[in-house]
Design an enzyme around this catalytic site. Structure first.
Site, PDB file in Angstrom:
ATOM      1  N   HIS A  79       0.825  -1.216   0.000  1.00  0.00           N
ATOM      2  CA  HIS A  79       0.000   0.000   0.000  1.00  0.00           C
ATOM      3  C   HIS A  79       0.859   1.267   0.000  1.00  0.00           C
ATOM      4  O   HIS A  79       0.504   2.271   0.611  1.00  0.00           O
ATOM      5  CB  HIS A  79      -0.949   0.031   1.205  1.00  0.00           C
ATOM      6  CG  HIS A  79      -1.941  -1.077   1.240  1.00  0.00           C
ATOM      7  ND1 HIS A  79      -3.214  -0.967   0.753  1.00  0.00           N
ATOM      8  CD2 HIS A  79      -1.845  -2.344   1.712  1.00  0.00           C
ATOM      9  CE1 HIS A  79      -3.866  -2.107   0.925  1.00  0.00           C
ATOM     10  NE2 HIS A  79      -3.050  -2.964   1.499  1.00  0.00           N
ATOM     11  N   ASN A 152     -10.272  -2.910   2.443  1.00  0.00           N
ATOM     12  CA  ASN A 152      -9.934  -2.926   1.019  1.00  0.00           C
ATOM     13  C   ASN A 152     -11.199  -2.713   0.184  1.00  0.00           C
ATOM     14  O   ASN A 152     -12.307  -2.754   0.720  1.00  0.00           O
ATOM     15  CB  ASN A 152      -9.334  -4.281   0.632  1.00  0.00           C
ATOM     16  CG  ASN A 152      -7.857  -4.393   1.016  1.00  0.00           C
ATOM     17  OD1 ASN A 152      -7.201  -3.410   1.314  1.00  0.00           O
ATOM     18  ND2 ASN A 152      -7.356  -5.618   1.004  1.00  0.00           N
ATOM     19  N   HIS A 343      -4.016   0.968  11.934  1.00  0.00           N
ATOM     20  CA  HIS A 343      -3.807  -0.293  12.655  1.00  0.00           C
ATOM     21  C   HIS A 343      -5.179  -0.916  12.940  1.00  0.00           C
ATOM     22  O   HIS A 343      -6.008  -0.291  13.600  1.00  0.00           O
ATOM     23  CB  HIS A 343      -3.093   0.003  13.977  1.00  0.00           C
ATOM     24  CG  HIS A 343      -2.584  -1.221  14.664  1.00  0.00           C
ATOM     25  ND1 HIS A 343      -3.270  -2.411  14.691  1.00  0.00           N
ATOM     26  CD2 HIS A 343      -1.454  -1.446  15.350  1.00  0.00           C
ATOM     27  CE1 HIS A 343      -2.585  -3.304  15.359  1.00  0.00           C
ATOM     28  NE2 HIS A 343      -1.469  -2.749  15.770  1.00  0.00           N
ATOM     29  N   TYR A 366       1.056  -4.236  12.072  1.00  0.00           N
ATOM     30  CA  TYR A 366       0.941  -2.796  11.789  1.00  0.00           C
ATOM     31  C   TYR A 366       1.800  -1.953  12.730  1.00  0.00           C
ATOM     32  O   TYR A 366       2.468  -1.017  12.296  1.00  0.00           O
ATOM     33  CB  TYR A 366      -0.540  -2.359  11.785  1.00  0.00           C
ATOM     34  CG  TYR A 366      -1.259  -2.883  10.555  1.00  0.00           C
ATOM     35  CD1 TYR A 366      -1.499  -4.249  10.396  1.00  0.00           C
ATOM     36  CD2 TYR A 366      -1.657  -2.046   9.528  1.00  0.00           C
ATOM     37  CE1 TYR A 366      -2.126  -4.751   9.257  1.00  0.00           C
ATOM     38  CE2 TYR A 366      -2.294  -2.539   8.389  1.00  0.00           C
ATOM     39  CZ  TYR A 366      -2.521  -3.888   8.261  1.00  0.00           C
ATOM     40  OH  TYR A 366      -3.131  -4.384   7.138  1.00  0.00           O
TER      41      TYR A 366
HETATM   42 FE1  HDE Z   1      -2.478  -4.779   5.449  1.00  0.00          FE
HETATM   43  N1  HDE Z   1      -0.661  -3.987   5.891  1.00  0.00           N
HETATM   44  N2  HDE Z   1      -1.803  -6.604   5.936  1.00  0.00           N
HETATM   45  N3  HDE Z   1      -4.223  -5.633   4.836  1.00  0.00           N
HETATM   46  N4  HDE Z   1      -3.151  -3.017   4.889  1.00  0.00           N
HETATM   47  C1  HDE Z   1      -0.309  -2.707   5.749  1.00  0.00           C
HETATM   48  O1  HDE Z   1       0.825  -1.447   7.383  1.00  0.00           O
HETATM   49  C2  HDE Z   1      -0.702  -6.861   6.661  1.00  0.00           C
HETATM   50  C3  HDE Z   1      -4.541  -6.957   4.867  1.00  0.00           C
HETATM   51  C4  HDE Z   1      -4.416  -2.704   4.507  1.00  0.00           C
HETATM   52  O2  HDE Z   1      -3.272   3.527   3.997  1.00  0.00           O
HETATM   53  C5  HDE Z   1       1.027  -2.396   6.351  1.00  0.00           C
HETATM   54  O3  HDE Z   1       1.145   0.741   7.788  1.00  0.00           O
HETATM   55  C6  HDE Z   1      -0.618  -8.248   6.979  1.00  0.00           C
HETATM   56  C7  HDE Z   1      -5.944  -7.151   4.658  1.00  0.00           C
HETATM   57  C8  HDE Z   1      -4.488  -1.323   4.114  1.00  0.00           C
HETATM   58  O4  HDE Z   1      -1.641   3.355   5.440  1.00  0.00           O
HETATM   59  C9  HDE Z   1       1.464  -3.742   6.939  1.00  0.00           C
HETATM   60  C10 HDE Z   1      -1.707  -8.833   6.400  1.00  0.00           C
HETATM   61  C11 HDE Z   1      -6.458  -5.903   4.500  1.00  0.00           C
HETATM   62  C12 HDE Z   1      -3.206  -0.808   4.315  1.00  0.00           C
HETATM   63  C13 HDE Z   1       0.297  -4.628   6.602  1.00  0.00           C
HETATM   64  C14 HDE Z   1      -2.446  -7.794   5.746  1.00  0.00           C
HETATM   65  C15 HDE Z   1      -5.366  -4.968   4.603  1.00  0.00           C
HETATM   66  C16 HDE Z   1      -2.399  -1.888   4.810  1.00  0.00           C
HETATM   67  C17 HDE Z   1       1.997  -1.710   5.444  1.00  0.00           C
HETATM   68  C18 HDE Z   1      -2.089 -10.300   6.389  1.00  0.00           C
HETATM   69  C19 HDE Z   1      -7.919  -5.523   4.214  1.00  0.00           C
HETATM   70  C20 HDE Z   1      -2.731   0.600   4.029  1.00  0.00           C
HETATM   71  C21 HDE Z   1       2.097  -0.282   5.905  1.00  0.00           C
HETATM   72  C22 HDE Z   1      -2.441 -10.793   7.632  1.00  0.00           C
HETATM   73  C23 HDE Z   1      -8.769  -5.816   5.329  1.00  0.00           C
HETATM   74  C24 HDE Z   1      -3.059   1.507   5.179  1.00  0.00           C
HETATM   75  C25 HDE Z   1       1.316  -0.233   7.101  1.00  0.00           C
HETATM   76  C26 HDE Z   1      -2.620   2.912   4.850  1.00  0.00           C
HETATM   77  C27 HDE Z   1      -1.059  -1.752   5.171  1.00  0.00           C
HETATM   78  C28 HDE Z   1       0.238  -5.908   6.997  1.00  0.00           C
HETATM   79  C29 HDE Z   1      -3.616  -8.051   4.999  1.00  0.00           C
HETATM   80  C30 HDE Z   1      -5.570  -3.558   4.454  1.00  0.00           C
HETATM   81  C31 HDE Z   1       2.798  -4.272   6.464  1.00  0.00           C
HETATM   82  C32 HDE Z   1       0.477  -8.915   7.782  1.00  0.00           C
HETATM   83  C33 HDE Z   1      -6.703  -8.483   4.666  1.00  0.00           C
HETATM   84  C34 HDE Z   1      -5.706  -0.577   3.606  1.00  0.00           C
HETATM   85  O5  HDE Z   1       1.605  -3.666   8.328  1.00  0.00           O
END
Ligand code: HDE
Length: 713
Positions: A79, A152, A343, A366
């Site tokens: 993202h 999402n 988060h 997060y």
């Molecule tokens: Fe994320 N995801 N994600 N994700 N995610 C990040 O956090 C992660 C997942 C989502 O505009 C990171 O600050 C793991 C699902 C959005 O700043 C990180 C898993 C969904 C955003 C991270 C998922 C999301 C992130 C990268 C699997 C929809 C952007 C930077 C378990 C429900 C937020 C950050 C923004 C961002 C980890 C799966 C949505 C790396 C480990 C499912 C919208 O922490």
């Protein structure tokens, strides 16, 4: 929107910047160093003699350059590319029957928010129009603390367990040996991984559909994805799925447009959001919830804890509980959009997690990522991340600490500080985790209830209109066509056969594969070394819903043309009346009209008045617009009908199923197009009034324009 109107609107709505902003514009002030000392030469380094070397003691140069050298922070691992905006959430009523969350406790209650949209796979500087999932993250600055709904635009996910997230992301990101391709899943490593992971099939259907190519952030849905819990004051719990429903309806661009937009304006979605807000056409979504009483947890043919499943709206309707309005652009992209830290664990009383293993893993990730991205544990003190609710605790120190904690004690219990800060009682707004009974063995195992990987993939595909199904087939042909390994292509086609035979056959045909020869078993390669592979193979489930019309983009056309961009092709001599009439009618409905002309600067209309040109044909393209208007005016047409770029502009709009209005002499240009060879072109309005055109544009596209794909542009 005028500055006065903006000020009035800001006064009406709650906002965060009064509470946290530390803005600085330097107006009327002398330049200083970071220590506040005035600077009188910001042009020249301190030299030893006029043509001599720079001196080490030039502290102003060193301070300025050091700061510059450290201007960037690591981009988000996923993202990375995004855009954000301020706004507010307004509750439609008192929903305390389901949740004690304060922001849902009263009709009309407004809570300030910041929302960030993003793509997932591309780097920070990549295109907005990648075929990808979009992030839809909302930070609610509630009176009870910050609540983040980090969702999402697709309601399911590729994987069921967070353990696989690094693998998924390594597979989709540019390949490790040559860092190619950027912001694209059409390459071997992604499809290698996916073709070994049948649990990803439902998500693959969504990502290959037009959902992955939204026309605008304001024209896409958002979803919380996981099942969460609502808890009311009586401690009763409801499972809840969150939905954001766009008021503008759900609309997409075609893949051909997406690829062209990526070159013409890679900031297309960012610019669209920015312009919509600046022009006062504020994007809006309604927040919906699907509620399942705790006792109904096992009533479904899928597991509520499995993030690869939706609850079909036909089984549990979506109840609308409030509205999100984005009405203010960030003041500074870095300070706000880049530094915001979401988060899924930022909760308020009344909302809680479930044991979804994907969600549980996110709860670790997060905070961990913020530590490296924002440099330490004090990221919650960065203005955009600060809650409006006051913060009191015994956390101290760390990099870049902003708060100056006074007093002697920084521990609890204490007597020296009068016992403060004290622990809040439930009645004072404390957070208590849901009292769920958990008993079990420590075990690394996927529940059998997570093993149905195809029924909802099938449900999704079969609920699409024919046009949408065709787009999924084309997307898979494109993506797998870019895969070099025959083995991966075949494995994928083999997997598609479990979703829908026609789909698999059509994709196979495009790839020159005979689906009969594709491998069948085992489908799942994601199991522990010592496990019996049989325990991990997909199970067959006959779903209780066979079609869900709500899954088609066509189910939510929205109303009106708010936020749509209309190109007016005009040159000197354009008919003033025909042009002004349309322009005013379109703008009244919230659409925007841009003048595209053979040259930049301004043109003179038939009355001799100057009209500012927005783009010359050199600096824009039809793919950046939703519809085209060709006003009359003999002199204007005399120039444009000879201009190959103008002719191509119209043909391309026709190819992409857009409405075209031709008025008066505008036909001279139309007659030069390839599209005009069709005796009865659909969606081309000759000499009709603005209302008919607006009605057409509101439908977005004329998908039944069968001859569109034949247009050679
Ligand atoms: Fe994320 N995801 N994600 N994700 N995610 C990040 O956090 C992660 C997942 C989502 O505009 C990171 O600050 C793991 C699902 C959005 O700043 C990180 C898993 C969904 C955003 C991270 C998922 C999301 C992130 C990268 C699997 C929809 C952007 C930077 C378990 C429900 C937020 C950050 C923004 C961002 C980890 C799966 C949505 C790396 C480990 C499912 C919208 O922490």
């Amino acid at each position: 929107m005028t500055e006065k109107e903006k000020a009035e609107r800001n006064a009406e709505n709650p906002k965060t910047d009064d509470l946290y902003m530390n803005t600085e514009d330097g107006s009327g002030e002398a330049m200083t160093t970071n220590q506040g000392m005035r600077i009188n030469d910001d042009q020249n380094s301190l030299l030893a003699g006029e043509r001599g070397p720079t001196l080490m003691e030039d502290f102003h140069f060193r301070e300025k350059m050091t700061h510059f050298d450290h201007e960037r922070i690591p981009e988000r691992i996923v993202h990375a590319r995004g855009a954000g905006a301020h706004g507010y959430f307004e509750s439609y009523g008192d929903f305390s029957e389901f949740t004690q969350a304060g922001f849902l406790s009263e009709k009309g209650k407004k809570t300030p928010v910041f929302t960030r949209f993003s793509t997932v796979a591309g780097f920070k500087g990549s295109t907005d129009l990648a075929r990808d999932v979009r992030g839809f993250a909302v930070k609610f600055y509630t009176e009870e603390g910050n609540y983040d709904l980090v969702g999402n635009n697709i309601p399911v996910f590729f994987i069921q367990d967070a353990m696989k997230f690094p693998d998924l992301i390594h597979a989709v990101k540019p390949e490790q040996h040559n860092e190619i391709p950027q912001a694209a899943s059409a390459h071997d490593t992604f499809w290698d991984f996916i073709s070994l992971m049948p649990e990803s099939m439902h998500m693959i259907m969504w990502v290959m559909s037009d959902r992955a190519l939204p026309r605008s952030f304001s024209m896409m849905e958002g979803f919380g994805v996981h099942t969460f819990r609502f808890i009311n004051k009586k401690n009763e719990s409801f499972f809840v799925k969150f939905h954001w429903k766009p008021v503008a309806g759900t609309h997409s661009v075609t893949w051909d447009e997406a690829q062209k937009i990526s070159g013409q304006d890679p900031d297309f979605h960012r610019r669209d959001l920015w312009n919509a807000i600046e022009s006062g056409n504020f994007p809006e979504w309604e927040l919906g919830v699907q509620l399942v009483p705790e006792q109904d947890e096992h009533k479904f043919d899928f597991d509520l804890l499995d993030a690869t499943k939706i609850i079909p709206e036909e089984l549990v309707p979506v109840k609308l509980v409030g509205k999100l309005v984005l009405d203010r652009n960030p003041t500074n992209f870095f300070a706000e959009t880049e530094q915001i830290a979401f988060h899924p664990g930022h909760l308020v009383p009344g909302i809680d997690f479930t044991n979804d293993p994907l969600l549980q893993g996110r709860l670790f990730s997060y905070t961990d990522t913020q530590l490296s991205r924002l440099g330490g544990p004090n990221f919650a003190e960065i203005p955009i991340n600060r809650p409006i609710a006051p913060v009191h605790n015994n956390q101290r120190g760390g990099h870049m600490r902003q708060t100056i904690n006074t007093g002697q004690s920084s521990y609890h219990p204490n007597n020296i500080g009068g016992g403060c800060p004290f622990q809040a009682k439930m009645s004072e707004g404390g957070f208590v985790s849901h009292h769920e009974k958990i008993e079990g063995h420590k075990i690394r195992k996927r529940s059998r209830s997570f093993m149905d990987h195809f029924s909802q993939a099938k449900l999704f595909f079969e609920s699409q209109t024919e046009m949408e199904q065709d787009h999924i087939i084309s997307a898979l042909r494109f993506e797998l066509g870019k895969v070099k390994s025959e083995e991966i292509r075949e494995r994928m086609v083999g997997m598609l056969m479990y979703i829908n035979n026609e789909l698999a056959k059509a994709v196979a045909e495009g790839l020159g594969i005979n689906p009969i020869n594709t491998p069948k078993e085992p489908l799942n390669h994601s199991f522990p070394a010592d496990a019996d592979p049989k325990d991990y193979q997909p199970i067959d489930v006959s779903p209780s819903v066979e079609k869900s019309p709500a899954l088609s983009l066509m189910a939510r056309p929205g109303k009106g043309i708010k936020g749509r961009m209309i190109a007016a092709l005009a040159n000197d001599g354009v008919d003033a009346e025909s042009f002004e009439g349309f322009k005013n009618a379109i703008e009244k409905e919230g659409g925007q009209v841009k003048i595209i002309s053979a040259h930049a600067g301004s043109i003179a209309d038939s009355n001799g008045s100057a009209i500012k040109v927005d783009h010359s044909l050199l600096t824009t393209s039809s793919v950046l617009f939703d519809a085209v208007f060709i006003p009359g005016g003999a002199k204007s047409m005399e120039t444009l009908h000879k201009n190959p770029d103008a002719i191509r502009f119209v043909d391309e709009a026709y190819k992409h199923y857009k409405y075209i209005a031709v008025n008066g002499g505008g036909e001279q240009l139309w007659d030069m197009t390839y599209a005009s060879k069709n005796a009865n072109p659909k969606g081309v309005l000759f000499d009709q009034n603005a209302a008919a055109f607006i009605e057409g544009v509101a439908q977005h596209r004329i998908w039944e324009r069968e001859d569109a794909t034949r247009i050679p542009v």
